[in-house]
Design an enzyme around this catalytic site. Sequence first.
Site, PDB file in Angstrom:
ATOM      1  N   MET A  24      -4.543  23.805 -20.824  1.00  0.00           N
ATOM      2  CA  MET A  24      -3.917  22.672 -21.506  1.00  0.00           C
ATOM      3  C   MET A  24      -2.934  21.976 -20.560  1.00  0.00           C
ATOM      4  O   MET A  24      -2.034  21.258 -21.009  1.00  0.00           O
ATOM      5  CB  MET A  24      -3.229  23.152 -22.782  1.00  0.00           C
ATOM      6  CG  MET A  24      -4.236  23.773 -23.752  1.00  0.00           C
ATOM      7  SD  MET A  24      -3.706  23.747 -25.455  1.00  0.00           S
ATOM      8  CE  MET A  24      -2.285  24.825 -25.375  1.00  0.00           C
ATOM      9  N   GLY A  76       0.219  31.217 -13.121  1.00  0.00           N
ATOM     10  CA  GLY A  76      -0.727  31.963 -13.958  1.00  0.00           C
ATOM     11  C   GLY A  76      -2.076  31.260 -13.948  1.00  0.00           C
ATOM     12  O   GLY A  76      -3.125  31.880 -13.730  1.00  0.00           O
ATOM     13  N   HIS A  77      -2.044  29.939 -14.178  1.00  0.00           N
ATOM     14  CA  HIS A  77      -3.285  29.155 -14.098  1.00  0.00           C
ATOM     15  C   HIS A  77      -3.858  29.229 -12.678  1.00  0.00           C
ATOM     16  O   HIS A  77      -5.076  29.340 -12.496  1.00  0.00           O
ATOM     17  CB  HIS A  77      -3.021  27.687 -14.435  1.00  0.00           C
ATOM     18  CG  HIS A  77      -2.476  27.444 -15.820  1.00  0.00           C
ATOM     19  ND1 HIS A  77      -1.220  26.930 -16.034  1.00  0.00           N
ATOM     20  CD2 HIS A  77      -3.020  27.638 -17.038  1.00  0.00           C
ATOM     21  CE1 HIS A  77      -1.023  26.803 -17.343  1.00  0.00           C
ATOM     22  NE2 HIS A  77      -2.092  27.222 -17.973  1.00  0.00           N
ATOM     23  N   GLN A 109      -6.129  23.271 -32.236  1.00  0.00           N
ATOM     24  CA  GLN A 109      -5.580  24.635 -32.231  1.00  0.00           C
ATOM     25  C   GLN A 109      -4.084  24.681 -32.525  1.00  0.00           C
ATOM     26  O   GLN A 109      -3.470  25.737 -32.480  1.00  0.00           O
ATOM     27  CB  GLN A 109      -5.898  25.343 -30.910  1.00  0.00           C
ATOM     28  CG  GLN A 109      -5.138  24.837 -29.703  1.00  0.00           C
ATOM     29  CD  GLN A 109      -5.669  25.457 -28.425  1.00  0.00           C
ATOM     30  OE1 GLN A 109      -6.789  25.182 -28.022  1.00  0.00           O
ATOM     31  NE2 GLN A 109      -4.881  26.310 -27.784  1.00  0.00           N
ATOM     32  N   GLU A 133      -5.076  37.453 -19.386  1.00  0.00           N
ATOM     33  CA  GLU A 133      -4.650  38.606 -20.187  1.00  0.00           C
ATOM     34  C   GLU A 133      -3.439  38.242 -21.053  1.00  0.00           C
ATOM     35  O   GLU A 133      -3.216  38.816 -22.114  1.00  0.00           O
ATOM     36  CB  GLU A 133      -4.280  39.740 -19.204  1.00  0.00           C
ATOM     37  CG  GLU A 133      -3.725  40.982 -19.814  1.00  0.00           C
ATOM     38  CD  GLU A 133      -3.113  41.900 -18.749  1.00  0.00           C
ATOM     39  OE1 GLU A 133      -2.875  41.458 -17.603  1.00  0.00           O
ATOM     40  OE2 GLU A 133      -2.869  43.068 -19.080  1.00  0.00           O
ATOM     41  N   ASP A 160      -3.016  35.903 -22.971  1.00  0.00           N
ATOM     42  CA  ASP A 160      -3.491  35.558 -24.315  1.00  0.00           C
ATOM     43  C   ASP A 160      -4.642  36.507 -24.658  1.00  0.00           C
ATOM     44  O   ASP A 160      -5.787  36.084 -24.804  1.00  0.00           O
ATOM     45  CB  ASP A 160      -3.940  34.095 -24.338  1.00  0.00           C
ATOM     46  CG  ASP A 160      -2.814  33.152 -23.960  1.00  0.00           C
ATOM     47  OD1 ASP A 160      -1.992  32.837 -24.826  1.00  0.00           O
ATOM     48  OD2 ASP A 160      -2.722  32.780 -22.765  1.00  0.00           O
ATOM     49  N   LEU A 201       4.605  33.900 -17.111  1.00  0.00           N
ATOM     50  CA  LEU A 201       4.563  32.452 -16.914  1.00  0.00           C
ATOM     51  C   LEU A 201       3.864  31.819 -18.112  1.00  0.00           C
ATOM     52  O   LEU A 201       2.883  32.338 -18.618  1.00  0.00           O
ATOM     53  CB  LEU A 201       3.804  32.106 -15.626  1.00  0.00           C
ATOM     54  CG  LEU A 201       4.396  32.650 -14.328  1.00  0.00           C
ATOM     55  CD1 LEU A 201       3.657  32.065 -13.130  1.00  0.00           C
ATOM     56  CD2 LEU A 201       5.873  32.342 -14.221  1.00  0.00           C
ATOM     57  N   SER A 202       4.399  30.679 -18.536  1.00  0.00           N
ATOM     58  CA  SER A 202       3.822  29.942 -19.664  1.00  0.00           C
ATOM     59  C   SER A 202       4.222  28.481 -19.518  1.00  0.00           C
ATOM     60  O   SER A 202       5.338  28.183 -19.074  1.00  0.00           O
ATOM     61  CB  SER A 202       4.388  30.494 -20.975  1.00  0.00           C
ATOM     62  OG  SER A 202       4.169  29.581 -22.020  1.00  0.00           O
TER      63      SER A 202
HETATM   64  P1  AMP Z   1      -3.116  27.460 -21.495  1.00  0.00           P
HETATM   65  O1  AMP Z   1      -2.979  26.295 -20.577  1.00  0.00           O
HETATM   66  O2  AMP Z   1      -1.816  28.023 -21.971  1.00  0.00           O
HETATM   67  O3  AMP Z   1      -4.103  27.205 -22.624  1.00  0.00           O
HETATM   68  O4  AMP Z   1      -3.762  28.634 -20.629  1.00  0.00           O
HETATM   69  C1  AMP Z   1      -4.966  28.452 -19.948  1.00  0.00           C
HETATM   70  C2  AMP Z   1      -5.438  29.789 -19.418  1.00  0.00           C
HETATM   71  O5  AMP Z   1      -4.462  30.326 -18.534  1.00  0.00           O
HETATM   72  C3  AMP Z   1      -5.644  30.825 -20.546  1.00  0.00           C
HETATM   73  O6  AMP Z   1      -6.796  31.604 -20.253  1.00  0.00           O
HETATM   74  C4  AMP Z   1      -4.387  31.654 -20.436  1.00  0.00           C
HETATM   75  O7  AMP Z   1      -4.540  32.982 -20.913  1.00  0.00           O
HETATM   76  C5  AMP Z   1      -4.141  31.639 -18.942  1.00  0.00           C
HETATM   77  N1  AMP Z   1      -2.728  31.936 -18.640  1.00  0.00           N
HETATM   78  C6  AMP Z   1      -1.638  31.307 -19.138  1.00  0.00           C
HETATM   79  N2  AMP Z   1      -0.506  31.893 -18.682  1.00  0.00           N
HETATM   80  C7  AMP Z   1      -0.904  32.919 -17.883  1.00  0.00           C
HETATM   81  C8  AMP Z   1      -0.212  33.914 -17.119  1.00  0.00           C
HETATM   82  N3  AMP Z   1       1.120  33.975 -17.069  1.00  0.00           N
HETATM   83  N4  AMP Z   1      -0.942  34.801 -16.413  1.00  0.00           N
HETATM   84  C9  AMP Z   1      -2.317  34.767 -16.448  1.00  0.00           C
HETATM   85  N5  AMP Z   1      -3.022  33.863 -17.149  1.00  0.00           N
HETATM   86  C10 AMP Z   1      -2.324  32.946 -17.856  1.00  0.00           C
END
Ligand code: AMP
Length: 251
Positions: free
Chosen positions: A27, A33-34, A58, A146, A148, A182-183
């Site tokens: 997103m 992390g990404h 979602q 992992e 999520d 990370l988020s």
């Molecule tokens: P998102 O942009 O939050 O929808 O995340 C996109 C992908 O990146 C999803 O598969 C998440 O699980 C993964 N993701 C987000 N944060 C992390 C993190 N800190 N470590 C590993 N994968 C992550």
Amino acid sequence: MKIIKSIRELQQQRKNLSDTIGFVATMGCLHNGHAALIKRSVADNDLTVLSIFVNPAQFNNPSDLNNYPITIDADLKLAQSLNVDIVFIPVAKAMYPNDYHFKLISNDPLTQCCEGTYRPGHFDGVLTVVLKLLNLIKPHNAYFGEKDIQQYRLVKRMAESFFLDTEIVMCPTVRETSGLALSSRNARLNTEQKQRAEHFARILQSDLSIDAMKQQLAKHHIAIDYIERHDNRLLAAVSIDDIRLIDNIPV
Ligand code: AMP
């Protein structure tokens, strides 16, 4: 690096590709992390497709959707530096040509706990958009974090149930040195809120009982949705003021 916004153009491009394709769905507001998912895809495959789409289906909470951070220019720079081949950035109208009248509804028990309980309809929205993206991109491998874990497990079961020709691969959670996962939502934390988020990470990774963890979180003014054990993992969701964070650890 190709930037594609149109679904028709993506479908056209896909027809011309015969290489091994890796896919990372995000997103946006990309962080390390990404980046770890993208690096894994680039290492494993001939071509990597990255999607950036803040999926309205979602989000059960409109203010969470409206406040979701967007940093598209920085995201594209990072994607380019990591050797992504195609970035797919659709608009919601194109992803949902019939509004949201056709959706994937899951009764898997995993949708009935944790995020499924606290965000009604969340996983139906996630699984619907992931199925659409996998149908468009037809990747050989798709990488999920992992961080999520519930989402990863449900996507894997969905891919098996619909006989999709994509391997669903899990990549480990990337954390700051403080232990905070990370988020994208961390971008919204001010200095004081960030300290509370770090307390959350430390408490979750301690060997306290769940009750003692809840007491510690309350002491630091961290609101708890849940801390629950499922399949040898401790899953937690908390709010630091209006910023909701999730995390999980093996136990
Ligand atoms: P998102 O942009 O939050 O929808 O995340 C996109 C992908 O990146 C999803 O598969 C998440 O699980 C993964 N993701 C987000 N944060 C992390 C993190 N800190 N470590 C590993 N994968 C992550």
